[in-house]
Design a protein around this motif. Structure first.
Motif, PDB file in Angstrom:
ATOM      1  N   PHE A   1       0.804  -1.224   0.000  1.00 24.22           N
ATOM      2  CA  PHE A   1       0.000   0.000   0.000  1.00 24.22           C
ATOM      3  C   PHE A   1       0.839   1.277   0.000  1.00 24.22           C
TER       4      PHE A   1
ATOM      5  N   LYS B   1      -0.343   4.906   1.461  1.00 24.13           N
ATOM      6  CA  LYS B   1      -1.802   4.998   1.513  1.00 24.13           C
ATOM      7  C   LYS B   1      -2.375   4.512   2.851  1.00 24.13           C
TER       8      LYS B   1
ATOM      9  N   ARG C   1      -4.739  -5.021  -1.730  1.00 26.59           N
ATOM     10  CA  ARG C   1      -4.460  -3.820  -2.533  1.00 26.59           C
ATOM     11  C   ARG C   1      -5.375  -3.787  -3.771  1.00 26.59           C
TER      12      ARG C   1
ATOM     13  N   TYR D   1      -8.648  -2.641  -2.670  1.00 26.56           N
ATOM     14  CA  TYR D   1      -8.565  -1.193  -2.388  1.00 26.56           C
ATOM     15  C   TYR D   1      -8.688  -0.400  -3.694  1.00 26.56           C
TER      16      TYR D   1
END
Length: 489
Positions: free
Chosen positions: A401, A404, A484, A487
């Motif tokens: 990530f 983030k 991820r 996401y």
């Protein structure tokens, strides 16, 4: 003699999360408030109502006992059960209208259905212990030994309060490891934390009681308490745990405080000593009860496990709750609660009326598991294993990530909280992200779901993930990659 069998039409909904006995209680209260049942009216017999509702007689008996305790019904032996001549709290049709008006007002709601992660062992499930590391051979040997032993207790009804040797082992363990001084008679074995909460509420709660509840807080407990009719008052949590000063300013007369002081669920912070003392002082002054959920305090990776809040309790206001679901495996369905000394007889009576009692075989096997030293050795191994696995998953998520997310490495527990940083368009929709992750086969939960009002501006956005079953770095990287992709949408 008047009877209400024809006038009273009780219906239950088995799709509701609320227990059937509570539904029966609410139907009777509504009928009394509406005037369909009047003081002196005879209500259906236990067996007759159980047949009508197609439910167990014990369920109806439990509901009647609650209604008798609250003053709605009176039992007159062979004559039957009647609506009390002196009903509580001016129960009238006008009161019913006011009750309906209050019901129409905004209330704390259950967590949304899309937070359900099921009952299986999907990857990253919070709170699920390392199933691959459980000593199955030792456990199988202990269970088989008990099954072959020929003890009639294995085939009889279990003691509703719990298997006596297990209660003794739990009392000894709590005294040595958690600083909780109690005798076996205070320890009651239950079929999980929800059954523990049901026992506590039946022992101490009244309809409409207000309770402090951590914000964010354990969402499964919240759902149960809301269904049971508790009025939850959200109280903020910061780096020192529950903010007791703010809680007292908001509602100093609450009947309960539900807390996770050793490892706050889900944020993982520890309730500071200063706040522990303030919380105990409040309970003593207000005559309130503190329900301490010590769900995974055995797993602490920095220093020794902290003493329980109950160990500081000098006025017997803390009701201590523990579980074997996290330290052994959830399929056991074995938890326990330490009752205040003044409530031992009451709890014993309630467990009998609830027809409680976990199967003897598993209780006896757990008692042997503890007595023979396997429990202590297992905990020691799991602390070392979990310390390694939490690092594997944290590093994999941070790598996947980048900037983030942020993760504060927990000092204990079995899960991580990855907090999302706001994007150009504002806060990340963690509910949508978690839903996509679940569709991909991951059992993760959105952090905002743990708040009573998950869409408020102050709410942190992120995901709660379990690390106990992440076997190695390769699997950690694979799972982080799946997160991820969820996401990114």
């Amino acid at each position: 003699m008047p009877t209400t069998d024809l006038a009273l039409n009780i219906e239950i909904d088995r799709r509701e999360a609320s227990p059937i006995y509570l539904q029966i209680c609410e139907r009777f209260k509504a009928a009394i408030a509406a005037g369909h049942l009047k003081p002196g009216d005879r209500v259906p017999a236990l067996r007759g109502l159980a047949t009508q509702l197609n439910t167990a007689r014990g369920t109806v008996e439990m509901a009647y006992n609650v209604l008798v305790d609250e003053g709605y019904l009176q039992m007159r032996g062979a004559a039957g059960t009647f609506v009390s001549a002196s009903l509580p709290g001016a129960v009238t049709p006008s009161a019913a209208r006011k009750s309906r008006e209050r019901a129409d007002a905004p209330r704390v709601k259950r967590a949304q259905a899309d937070t359900d992660i099921g009952n299986d062992a999907k990857p990253l499930r919070p709170g699920l212990p390392a199933l691959d590391a459980f000593p199955r051979k030792v456990w199988s040997r202990l269970v088989a030994y008990r099954a072959r032993g020929g003890d009639p207790a294995t085939l009889s009804y279990p003691d509703p309060s719990g298997y006596r040797p297990l209660r003794e082992r739990i009392a000894t363990y709590l005294g040595l490891s958690r600083g909780v001084e109690c005798v076996p008679e205070q320890v009651f074995v239950t079929n999980g934390y929800r059954a523990t909460l049901e026992l506590i509420l039946r022992g101490f709660a009244k309809p409409g009681d207000r309770a402090w509840f951590e914000e964010p807080g354990y969402l499964l407990a919240r759902n149960f308490l809301v269904d049971a009719g508790m009025r939850l008052v959200p109280m903020p949590v910061d780096h020192e745990g529950l903010d007791v000063d703010t809680a007292r300013a908001l509602d100093d007369d609450a009947r309960f405080a539900f807390v996770t002081p050793s490892h706050q669920s889900p944020l993982g912070v520890t309730l500071s000593l200063a706040r522990r003392m303030k919380l105990l002082d409040w309970a003593s002054r207000a005559g309130s009860w503190i329900v301490e959920d010590d769900y995974d305090s055995e797993f602490r990776y920095v220093g020794r496990p902290l003493p329980a809040l109950k160990s500081l309790d000098r006025d017997d206001r803390v009701i201590y709750c523990g579980t074997f679901s996290k330290v052994l495996f959830p399929g056991l369905r074995l938890s326990y609660v330490v009752a205040p000394e003044r409530a031992v007889a009451r709890f014993g009576q309630i467990t009998k009326s609830m027809n409680a009692g976990s199967p003897y075989l598993y209780q006896a096997a757990v008692a042997d598991f503890i007595a023979q030293g396997h429990f202590a050795r297992h905990l020691k191994r799991m602390r070392a294993l979990y310390a390694e696995r939490r690092m594997l998953l944290m590093n994999a998520i941070l790598k996947a990530f980048g900037d983030k997310v942020s993760i504060e490495l927990p000092t204990g527990g079995m899960h991580l909280v990855a907090i999302f940083h706001a994007g150009r368009d504002g806060p990340i929709d963690d509910m949508a992200m978690a839903a996509r992750a679940r569709e991909a086969g991951l059992a993760v939960l959105a952090l905002s779901a743990w708040y009573l009002n998950g869409r408020a501006k102050h709410v942190l956005r992120g995901i709660v993930v379990g690390f106990a079953n992440v076997a190695d770095a390769t699997e950690a990287a694979r799972l982080a990659g799946m997160l991820r992709r969820a996401y990114d949408g």
